[in-house]
Design a protein around this motif. Structure first.
Motif, PDB file in Angstrom:
ATOM      1  N   GLU A  76      -7.082   2.549   4.382  1.00  0.00           N
ATOM      2  CA  GLU A  76      -6.239   3.380   3.513  1.00  0.00           C
ATOM      3  C   GLU A  76      -7.103   4.279   2.635  1.00  0.00           C
ATOM      4  OE1 GLU A  76      -2.718   4.867   1.891  1.00  0.00           O
ATOM      5  OE2 GLU A  76      -2.782   3.314   3.433  1.00  0.00           O
ATOM      6  N   MET A 121      -6.308  11.566  -5.287  1.00  0.00           N
ATOM      7  CA  MET A 121      -6.355  10.674  -4.134  1.00  0.00           C
ATOM      8  C   MET A 121      -7.789  10.528  -3.648  1.00  0.00           C
ATOM      9  SD  MET A 121      -3.264   9.524  -3.169  1.00  0.00           S
ATOM     10  CE  MET A 121      -3.211   9.312  -1.390  1.00  0.00           C
ATOM     11  N   ARG A 130       0.113   4.094  -2.689  1.00  0.00           N
ATOM     12  CA  ARG A 130      -0.214   5.460  -2.251  1.00  0.00           C
ATOM     13  C   ARG A 130       0.721   6.474  -2.895  1.00  0.00           C
ATOM     14  NH1 ARG A 130       1.771   5.589   2.869  1.00  0.00           N
ATOM     15  NH2 ARG A 130       0.148   4.119   3.490  1.00  0.00           N
ATOM     16  N   SER A 131       1.985   6.156  -2.924  1.00  0.00           N
ATOM     17  CA  SER A 131       2.975   7.059  -3.516  1.00  0.00           C
ATOM     18  C   SER A 131       2.712   7.267  -4.997  1.00  0.00           C
ATOM     19  CB  SER A 131       4.378   6.483  -3.299  1.00  0.00           C
ATOM     20  OG  SER A 131       5.340   7.254  -3.976  1.00  0.00           O
ATOM     21  N   TRP A 143      -7.522   8.467   2.336  1.00  0.00           N
ATOM     22  CA  TRP A 143      -7.360   9.238   1.100  1.00  0.00           C
ATOM     23  C   TRP A 143      -8.439  10.299   0.928  1.00  0.00           C
ATOM     24  CZ3 TRP A 143      -6.082   4.947  -3.118  1.00  0.00           C
ATOM     25  CH2 TRP A 143      -4.854   4.359  -2.784  1.00  0.00           C
ATOM     26  N   ALA A 179     -10.122   7.113  -3.725  1.00  0.00           N
ATOM     27  CA  ALA A 179     -10.783   6.495  -2.577  1.00  0.00           C
ATOM     28  C   ALA A 179     -12.119   5.890  -2.969  1.00  0.00           C
ATOM     29  CB  ALA A 179     -10.983   7.539  -1.476  1.00  0.00           C
ATOM     30  N   SER A 229      -7.302  13.812   1.662  1.00  0.00           N
ATOM     31  CA  SER A 229      -6.131  14.333   0.964  1.00  0.00           C
ATOM     32  C   SER A 229      -6.430  15.659   0.267  1.00  0.00           C
ATOM     33  CB  SER A 229      -5.653  13.308  -0.074  1.00  0.00           C
ATOM     34  OG  SER A 229      -4.611  13.840  -0.865  1.00  0.00           O
ATOM     35  N   MET A 277       0.796  -1.223   0.000  1.00  0.00           N
ATOM     36  CA  MET A 277       0.000   0.000   0.000  1.00  0.00           C
ATOM     37  C   MET A 277       0.836   1.285   0.000  1.00  0.00           C
ATOM     38  SD  MET A 277      -3.095   0.636  -0.526  1.00  0.00           S
ATOM     39  CE  MET A 277      -4.743  -0.028  -0.634  1.00  0.00           C
ATOM     40  N   PRO A 278       1.949   1.356   0.710  1.00  0.00           N
ATOM     41  CA  PRO A 278       2.753   2.585   0.628  1.00  0.00           C
ATOM     42  C   PRO A 278       3.223   2.894  -0.786  1.00  0.00           C
ATOM     43  CG  PRO A 278       3.376   1.329   2.561  1.00  0.00           C
ATOM     44  CD  PRO A 278       2.434   0.452   1.780  1.00  0.00           C
ATOM     45  N   CYS A 320      -6.955   2.269 -10.415  1.00  0.00           N
ATOM     46  CA  CYS A 320      -7.671   1.980  -9.169  1.00  0.00           C
ATOM     47  C   CYS A 320      -8.805   0.973  -9.339  1.00  0.00           C
ATOM     48  CB  CYS A 320      -8.205   3.269  -8.567  1.00  0.00           C
ATOM     49  SG  CYS A 320      -6.889   4.381  -8.013  1.00  0.00           S
ATOM     50  N   CYS A 369      -7.586  -2.994   4.044  1.00  0.00           N
ATOM     51  CA  CYS A 369      -7.044  -1.865   3.276  1.00  0.00           C
ATOM     52  C   CYS A 369      -8.066  -0.757   3.073  1.00  0.00           C
ATOM     53  CB  CYS A 369      -6.515  -2.342   1.924  1.00  0.00           C
ATOM     54  SG  CYS A 369      -5.026  -3.360   2.039  1.00  0.00           S
ATOM     55  N   SER A 386      -0.447   9.474  -5.497  1.00  0.00           N
ATOM     56  CA  SER A 386      -0.241  10.877  -5.123  1.00  0.00           C
ATOM     57  C   SER A 386       0.766  11.587  -6.021  1.00  0.00           C
ATOM     58  CB  SER A 386       0.224  10.966  -3.665  1.00  0.00           C
ATOM     59  OG  SER A 386       1.503  10.375  -3.504  1.00  0.00           O
TER      60      SER A 386
END
Length: 237
Positions: free
Chosen positions: A134, A146, A100-101, A138, A150, A141, A96-97, A117, A131, A104
């Motif tokens: 997470e 982001m 996410r990166s 978002w 979501a 954000s 997930m990191p 997505c 998850c 974004s």
């Protein structure tokens, strides 16, 4: 640069058409970079080179994907979406990191957002419901993509009747968002949820229609019978 990236970009450039490149711009408010390749052709190119990399280590494939993303070109991003969907069974919450990166940093329009997505992130959340937290994060954000992500990450599970409560929670958190791309994103999520839960989504819309932007409302009720759509569209004075 990995040789496989050179091959992918060579094929994309060779299959680009100036009229498609120019025509693609009309679908986006923001500036886009594209080679002008038909979507079906991008899919074939992605499939062709997936055969060459599918047995590599996951982190190595992630590195290739990030290298593709770094160009900013739409078709490069679509290849990433295709490859990540192919390897979705290998994804775990520990990834997930990275996801996410990428969202974004590299997602800059609705097509990049949805192609990535809907499948890769959606499959991961479907396999690992934890998850969802997470996606909830978002929604807060500052990045519009982001926030859209979501919602659209749950599109396919919602279509099959899953994550109803979570879908409505995300809609709650995005309910008064002023960005039209976010409004369309969560409206689309509610629409897909209505396939299996029409009455519940209708009641949700009726409870919230005074606050819900018209764009979101129209998306949410699109699949409903005409009589319910008329009720939802009526102003309460």
């Amino acid at each position: 640069m990995d040789p496989i990236i050179k091959k992918v970009r060579r094929d994309l450039i060779e299959n680009g058409h100036e009229e498609i490149r120019k025509g693609s711009k009309r679908f986006f408010k923001e500036d886009i970079l594209c080679y002008g390749v038909k979507t079906a052709t991008v899919g074939k190119i992605a499939k062709k080179y997936w055969g060459e990399i599918k047995n590599r280590e996951k982190q190595e494939i992630f590195t290739l994907c990030q290298e593709l993303y770094s160009s900013g070109y739409m078709e490069d991003a679509f290849v990433v979406s295709n490859w990540m969907a192919n390897m979705s069974v290998q994804l775990t919450p520990a990834d997930m990191p990275t996801i996410r990166s990428w969202v974004s940093t590299y997602i800059t329009n609705w097509a990049m957002c949805d192609s990535f997505c809907n499948h890769a992130v959606g499959d991961l959340v479907d396999a690992y419901p934890e998850c969802i937290s997470e996606l909830i994060a978002w929604t807060a954000s500052d990045n519009r993509w982001m926030r859209r992500a979501a919602a659209v990450s749950l599109i396919i599970p919602a279509k099959h009747g899953k994550f109803l409560e979570e879908s409505m929670r995300i809609a709650d958190l995005l309910l008064t968002d002023e960005d039209d791309m976010v409004q369309k994103g969560y409206g689309w999520l509610l629409k897909e949820a209505s396939r299996k839960h029409q009455q519940i989504i209708f009641e949700y819309v009726m409870r919230n229609k005074q606050k819900m932007p018209r764009t979101s409302l129209r998306y949410a009720i699109e699949l409903m019978p005409g009589d319910l759509r008329k009720l939802a569209m009526l102003k309460d004075w």
